[in-house]
Design a protein around this motif. Structure first.
Motif, short mmCIF file in Angstrom:
data_model
loop_
_atom_site.label_atom_id
_atom_site.label_comp_id
_atom_site.label_asym_id
_atom_site.label_seq_id
_atom_site.Cartn_x
_atom_site.Cartn_y
_atom_site.Cartn_z
N LYS A 71 0.86 -1.19 0.00
CA LYS A 71 0.00 0.00 0.00
C LYS A 71 0.88 1.23 0.00
O LYS A 71 1.90 1.26 0.66
CB LYS A 71 -0.86 0.01 1.26
N THR A 72 0.48 2.25 -0.74
CA THR A 72 1.24 3.49 -0.69
C THR A 72 0.95 4.19 0.62
O THR A 72 -0.05 3.92 1.28
CB THR A 72 0.88 4.42 -1.85
N ASP A 73 1.82 5.10 1.01
CA ASP A 73 1.62 5.76 2.29
C ASP A 73 0.35 6.62 2.26
O ASP A 73 -0.11 7.05 1.22
CB ASP A 73 2.86 6.58 2.66
N THR A 74 -0.17 6.84 3.45
CA THR A 74 -1.49 7.46 3.55
C THR A 74 -1.46 8.95 3.25
O THR A 74 -2.50 9.59 3.21
CB THR A 74 -2.06 7.24 4.96
N THR A 75 -0.29 9.54 3.04
CA THR A 75 -0.24 10.96 2.70
C THR A 75 -0.77 11.19 1.29
O THR A 75 -1.15 12.28 0.93
CB THR A 75 1.19 11.50 2.80
N GLN A 76 -0.79 10.13 0.47
CA GLN A 76 -1.35 10.27 -0.87
C GLN A 76 -2.86 10.13 -0.81
O GLN A 76 -3.39 9.36 -0.02
CB GLN A 76 -0.76 9.22 -1.81
N ALA B 291 -5.74 5.70 -2.87
CA ALA B 291 -5.22 4.48 -2.25
C ALA B 291 -4.77 3.53 -3.36
O ALA B 291 -5.50 2.65 -3.77
CB ALA B 291 -6.29 3.85 -1.39
N LEU B 292 -3.58 3.74 -3.87
CA LEU B 292 -3.09 2.96 -4.99
C LEU B 292 -2.55 1.63 -4.51
O LEU B 292 -1.87 1.55 -3.50
CB LEU B 292 -1.96 3.72 -5.70
N GLN B 293 -2.87 0.59 -5.24
CA GLN B 293 -2.27 -0.71 -4.98
C GLN B 293 -1.16 -0.87 -6.01
O GLN B 293 -1.45 -1.07 -7.19
CB GLN B 293 -3.31 -1.81 -5.15
N MET C 8 -1.83 -4.93 -12.87
CA MET C 8 -1.95 -3.59 -12.27
C MET C 8 -3.24 -2.84 -12.56
O MET C 8 -3.51 -1.82 -11.94
CB MET C 8 -0.77 -2.71 -12.68
N ASN C 9 -4.03 -3.26 -13.53
CA ASN C 9 -5.28 -2.55 -13.81
C ASN C 9 -5.07 -1.06 -14.07
O ASN C 9 -5.74 -0.21 -13.49
CB ASN C 9 -6.22 -2.71 -12.61
N LEU C 10 -4.14 -0.74 -14.92
CA LEU C 10 -3.80 0.66 -15.19
C LEU C 10 -4.88 1.36 -16.01
O LEU C 10 -5.61 0.71 -16.77
CB LEU C 10 -2.48 0.74 -15.96
N ASN C 11 -4.96 2.68 -15.86
CA ASN C 11 -5.89 3.49 -16.67
C ASN C 11 -5.29 3.82 -18.04
O ASN C 11 -5.97 4.40 -18.88
CB ASN C 11 -6.21 4.80 -15.96
N ALA D 120 0.93 3.87 -11.94
CA ALA D 120 -0.29 3.64 -11.15
C ALA D 120 -1.04 4.94 -10.91
O ALA D 120 -2.25 4.95 -10.76
CB ALA D 120 0.05 2.98 -9.83
N GLY D 121 -0.31 6.06 -10.87
CA GLY D 121 -0.94 7.35 -10.61
C GLY D 121 -1.61 7.97 -11.83
O GLY D 121 -2.28 8.99 -11.73
#
Ligand code: AHN
Ligand code: ZN
Length: 327
Positions: free
Chosen positions: A25-30, A33-35, A162-165, A325-326
């Protein structure tokens, strides 16, 4: 009861790490909630070693052709649609190189596309060696060539989960490193480096190919690699540079990604920017302490597998996974 609770916490942690080991999990500052899967440095390193094991990948040699088959079948196995773009390209000395750009496309139906690239050939010369007897010896190119390809192969392995956009095109350019050697006495030609990317930029594998942006990897394997804001990258993609370097810093990779501006380098990204007109940045090892500005291994026999550092591969790979992912 207190003991039971802490036993439960330990068991839960063990369960989570066993079952979620490949997902972080990425840190919660982002805000999102990217996996993001975690990049395996061992796997990337193995991809570098496998390329190097073919021997130098110099155009017009059997080692080169064997590695091309390995790269295209690897991308196919990972789920990409693969195109091998073959071309006869004229080198600095008039010789004709049978070159192959290898393109692997993920989600080719998607409109939004990101281009990731690296060169896969290795240099036929060791022309920065002090000893002239070595100048005509090809290099392993573990760093100069294989490192970027190894990182991208590991990313290719992870993309399908990854299910990328966005759709991703990975291009391995050929004949990047056949540029005029320092010892060459003949007439000095123009644009003798990056022959494969020059060809692709003029004649992309898909007519009118466009990507939102590109990221080139070059020499991303040394323990002491420094990645700075190379001039052309800044000129054509300042916003993208800032995004990538910030992503790296947030992940704790600030020791490699340093946001200071450095001088122009004619690398594959130059032709992607100026000919294909796709904004493309270069993540390339900069060394302020050498005359040529690259690592001390550059175009020497020292550019072999012993100079490859897993932590550097992971810094670059994880940064790219988070950027993708972003999107
Ligand atoms: C020049 O030396 C003109 N360009 C560097 C491109 C390069 C060579 N990258 C790796 N090897
Ligand atoms: Zn090189």
């Amino acid at each position: 009861m207190k003991h039971l609770k802490s036993l439960f916490a330990v068991l839960l942690a063990a369960f989570l790490s066993a079952c979620g080991g490949s997902v972080q999990k990425t840190d919660t500052t982002q805000h999102t909630a990217l996996q993001v899967p975690s990049f395996s440095a061992d796997s990337a390193y193995a991809y570098v070693a496998e390329q190097v094991a073919f021997g130098p990948r110099v155009p017009n040699t059997p080692e080169h052709d064997a590695c091309a088959a390995y790269l295209s079948s690897s991308l196919e196995r990972m789920g990409a649609k693969v195109v091998c773009q073959e071309a006869s390209l004229t080198a600095f000395d008039g010789s004709v190189l049978r070159a192959t750009n290898i393109i692997g496309s993920f989600s080719p139906e998607k409109q939004r596309r990101i281009l990731l690239c690296a060169h896969w050939d290795s240099r036929p010369f060791s022309d920065t060696e002090a000893d002239p007897a070595l100048w005509n010896t090809p290099i392993d190119g573990a760093n100069d060539g294989a490192s970027g390809v190894g990182v991208l192969l590991e990313i290719a392995r992870l993309i399908p989960g990854m299910n990328l956009n966005v759709g991703v095109d990975i291009i391995f350019f050929d004949a990047e490193d056949y540029g005029t050697p320092e010892f060459y006495q003949g007439p000095q030609g123009q644009d003798t480096w990056c022959l494969g990317s020059q060809h692709w930029a003029k004649t992309p594998h898909v007519p009118n190919y466009k990507a939102e942006y590109g990221i080139l990897l070059d020499m991303v394997g040394a323990p002491d690699a420094l990645f700075t804001y190379e001039h052309f990258s800044y000129q054509y993609g300042a916003h993208l540079l800032e995004k990538v370097w910030k992503t790296a810093r947030d992940l704790g990779y600030g020791r490699w990604f340093v946001p200071t501006k450095t001088y122009p380098i004619t690398d594959d990204h130059y032709y992607i920017n100026t000919v294909a007109k796709i904004p493309c940045i270069d993540i390339i090892h900069h060394n302020p302490h050498t005359a040529h500005g690259f690592g001390s291994f550059w175009h020497t026999q020292a550019d072999n597998i012993t100079g490859i550092n897993k932590a550097t591969l992971a810094a670059v790979g994880n940064t790219l996974l988070h950027v993708l992912a972003g999107e």
